[in-house]
Write an enzyme that holds these catalytic residues in place. Sequence first.
Site, PDB file in Angstrom:
ATOM      1  N   ASP A  78      -9.534  12.403 -10.507  1.00 53.30           N
ATOM      2  CA  ASP A  78      -8.354  13.096 -11.040  1.00 53.30           C
ATOM      3  C   ASP A  78      -8.286  14.483 -10.404  1.00 53.30           C
ATOM      4  O   ASP A  78      -8.752  14.680  -9.260  1.00 53.30           O
ATOM      5  CB  ASP A  78      -8.395  13.119 -12.580  1.00 53.30           C
ATOM      6  CG  ASP A  78      -6.997  13.180 -13.202  1.00 53.30           C
ATOM      7  OD1 ASP A  78      -6.425  14.293 -13.229  1.00 53.30           O
ATOM      8  OD2 ASP A  78      -6.456  12.144 -13.628  1.00 53.30           O
ATOM      9  N   ASP A  79      -7.746  15.438 -11.114  1.00 52.55           N
ATOM     10  CA  ASP A  79      -7.507  16.779 -10.563  1.00 52.55           C
ATOM     11  C   ASP A  79      -8.826  17.475 -10.155  1.00 52.55           C
ATOM     12  O   ASP A  79      -9.905  17.070 -10.588  1.00 52.55           O
ATOM     13  CB  ASP A  79      -6.789  17.611 -11.637  1.00 52.55           C
ATOM     14  CG  ASP A  79      -5.970  18.746 -11.032  1.00 52.55           C
ATOM     15  OD1 ASP A  79      -6.147  19.043  -9.839  1.00 52.55           O
ATOM     16  OD2 ASP A  79      -5.153  19.339 -11.768  1.00 52.55           O
ATOM     17  N   LYS A 154      -2.516   8.630  -8.149  1.00 53.20           N
ATOM     18  CA  LYS A 154      -1.836   9.142  -9.351  1.00 53.20           C
ATOM     19  C   LYS A 154      -1.119  10.404  -8.928  1.00 53.20           C
ATOM     20  O   LYS A 154      -1.753  11.365  -8.487  1.00 53.20           O
ATOM     21  CB  LYS A 154      -2.868   9.444 -10.441  1.00 53.20           C
ATOM     22  CG  LYS A 154      -2.330  10.223 -11.639  1.00 53.20           C
ATOM     23  CD  LYS A 154      -3.420  10.346 -12.722  1.00 53.20           C
ATOM     24  CE  LYS A 154      -3.046  11.334 -13.813  1.00 53.20           C
ATOM     25  NZ  LYS A 154      -4.123  11.472 -14.834  1.00 53.20           N
ATOM     26  N   ASP A 156       0.998  13.403 -10.074  1.00 51.74           N
ATOM     27  CA  ASP A 156       1.369  14.165 -11.264  1.00 51.74           C
ATOM     28  C   ASP A 156       2.648  14.969 -11.003  1.00 51.74           C
ATOM     29  O   ASP A 156       3.161  14.973  -9.870  1.00 51.74           O
ATOM     30  CB  ASP A 156       0.194  15.091 -11.632  1.00 51.74           C
ATOM     31  CG  ASP A 156       0.067  15.267 -13.138  1.00 51.74           C
ATOM     32  OD1 ASP A 156       1.075  15.085 -13.838  1.00 51.74           O
ATOM     33  OD2 ASP A 156      -1.038  15.604 -13.600  1.00 51.74           O
ATOM     34  N   SER A 188       3.576  10.010 -12.860  1.00 51.37           N
ATOM     35  CA  SER A 188       3.683  10.736 -14.135  1.00 51.37           C
ATOM     36  C   SER A 188       5.125  11.175 -14.382  1.00 51.37           C
ATOM     37  O   SER A 188       5.401  11.888 -15.356  1.00 51.37           O
ATOM     38  CB  SER A 188       2.756  11.946 -14.128  1.00 51.37           C
ATOM     39  OG  SER A 188       1.436  11.541 -13.867  1.00 51.37           O
ATOM     40  N   ARG A 213       3.073   7.154 -16.665  1.00 47.49           N
ATOM     41  CA  ARG A 213       2.832   7.864 -17.925  1.00 47.49           C
ATOM     42  C   ARG A 213       4.179   8.272 -18.519  1.00 47.49           C
ATOM     43  O   ARG A 213       5.052   8.749 -17.803  1.00 47.49           O
ATOM     44  CB  ARG A 213       1.983   9.099 -17.659  1.00 47.49           C
ATOM     45  CG  ARG A 213       0.503   8.812 -17.336  1.00 47.49           C
ATOM     46  CD  ARG A 213      -0.318   8.735 -18.612  1.00 47.49           C
ATOM     47  NE  ARG A 213      -0.049   9.884 -19.465  1.00 47.49           N
ATOM     48  CZ  ARG A 213      -0.573  11.093 -19.266  1.00 47.49           C
ATOM     49  NH1 ARG A 213      -1.417  11.292 -18.275  1.00 47.49           N
ATOM     50  NH2 ARG A 213      -0.268  12.100 -20.069  1.00 47.49           N
ATOM     51  N   ASP A 217      -0.649  13.958 -22.724  1.00 49.30           N
ATOM     52  CA  ASP A 217      -2.040  13.629 -22.383  1.00 49.30           C
ATOM     53  C   ASP A 217      -2.822  13.230 -23.630  1.00 49.30           C
ATOM     54  O   ASP A 217      -2.674  13.849 -24.687  1.00 49.30           O
ATOM     55  CB  ASP A 217      -2.753  14.864 -21.822  1.00 49.30           C
ATOM     56  CG  ASP A 217      -2.262  15.222 -20.434  1.00 49.30           C
ATOM     57  OD1 ASP A 217      -1.321  14.578 -19.934  1.00 49.30           O
ATOM     58  OD2 ASP A 217      -2.840  16.160 -19.864  1.00 49.30           O
TER      59      ASP A 217
HETATM   60  C1  GLA Z   1      -1.882  16.437 -16.346  1.00 47.71           C
HETATM   61  C2  GLA Z   1      -2.053  14.935 -16.480  1.00 47.71           C
HETATM   62  C3  GLA Z   1      -3.477  14.597 -16.875  1.00 47.71           C
HETATM   63  C4  GLA Z   1      -4.444  15.157 -15.834  1.00 47.71           C
HETATM   64  C5  GLA Z   1      -4.215  16.645 -15.679  1.00 47.71           C
HETATM   65  C6  GLA Z   1      -5.014  17.219 -14.525  1.00 47.71           C
HETATM   66  O1  GLA Z   1      -2.005  17.102 -17.566  1.00 47.71           O
HETATM   67  O2  GLA Z   1      -1.155  14.394 -17.413  1.00 47.71           O
HETATM   68  O3  GLA Z   1      -3.646  13.195 -16.992  1.00 47.71           O
HETATM   69  O4  GLA Z   1      -4.237  14.493 -14.622  1.00 47.71           O
HETATM   70  O5  GLA Z   1      -2.848  16.957 -15.431  1.00 47.71           O
HETATM   71  O6  GLA Z   1      -4.809  18.567 -14.348  1.00 47.71           O
END
Ligand code: GLA
Length: 418
Positions: A78-79, A154, A156, A188, A213, A217
Amino acid sequence: MLQKTVLFLALVARVLLLDNGLLRTPPMGWLSWERFRCNINCEEDPKNCISERLFMEMADRLAQDGWRDLGYVYLNIDDCWIGGRDAQGRLMPDFKRFPHGIAFLADYAHSLGLKLGIYEDLGKMTCMGYPGTTLDKVEMDAETFAEWKVDMLKLDGCFSSAKERAKGYPMMAAALNATGRPIAFSCSWPAYEGGLPPKVNYTLIASICNLWRNYNDIQDSWKSVLSILDWVVEHQDILQPVSGPGRWNDPDMLLVGNFGLSFDESRAQMALWTILAAPLFMSTDLRTISPQNIDILQNPLMIKINQDPLGIQGRRIFKSKSQIEVFKRPLSNDASALVFFSRRVDMPYFFHCSLLQLNFPRYRVYEGQNVFTRDVISGLHSETNFTVIINPSGVVMWYLYPINNLEHTHVPVVRPQE
Ligand code: GLA
């Protein structure tokens, strides 16, 4: 002329639509965010910071502890992995934390029979402030991910405008297609538009994204699970028909194995996510997860239901004043899954019902299994009353299929004489 037009439209569709043939059943795997967040403090916390080491250790667990063989094949970053861009503008990982680069991690995942997912953001910055994919970088970044042999992206939406998203998500879908590498696309987008029409065109979303999504979150609490569930149920008439093989609503990660859910709540999240045909992304420490939680996540019948080839998202079909709700998901071969869910906060509740009351056809006999206890269910007529005992914030989950059809046994059959 007509033929030429059809051919032209088909070509346009091939280029514009994702059409990658991927994720015919909801993706299963592991995603770093919910449990490991943006922990980049490798000096103090080398075992848990976002780094090559964390992903390699999770890959080992996925491969060695039975996860991969049950379908949990995605190892998703992820991030907080990005270090910057090189002189040509190409993305680079933070080499302190990912010294061998992302291609190395992808190779490692592939060598273990896993797939690697990565994260970016369609905007100036990711949600945690790392370099994002602005519109002028979409193609280059898609190519970089393909070069690295990444299997899922993914994308975002932090720090992007509605206009940029409307342009950028379809652009990324096309750019991923153009690489020739099958890369599943997790968007997202709807979450940043408030997740509902008229701002979200779900026909378009479902044609360019493999999963998306819609809502906030997930956080490590039962309250968070309930808020997501409530939102999904409130809008099930919009969300349910959009999903299907290759395109899934994503209510976010599983919390099972973390700190916020009780045993019953963990089972409930797993059962509800399964009935909703949701992606099963764990986000927990697989190095230390308890046998009890492994049992929840590795339940073979649960996984069979989640991965049912028809790919129909379930719905809430019943809600009682006593705070009991029933969810139903149609499965292949005329089977179904039922989740009896209690929102009560007092004690185990005796819920009386019949399959007929749950819209099953008359005059049928069912058999199947209780998904958690593995108790066999047999000889259950549609008309017969049964009782399930549901724990507070817990579920009972059934897998059922008809063994015969009694429709005609009540009607005398008259055959013509020979
Ligand atoms: C957003 C996404 C999360 C995650 C964070 C990472 O909030 O919805 O799922 O990926 O960013 O910073």
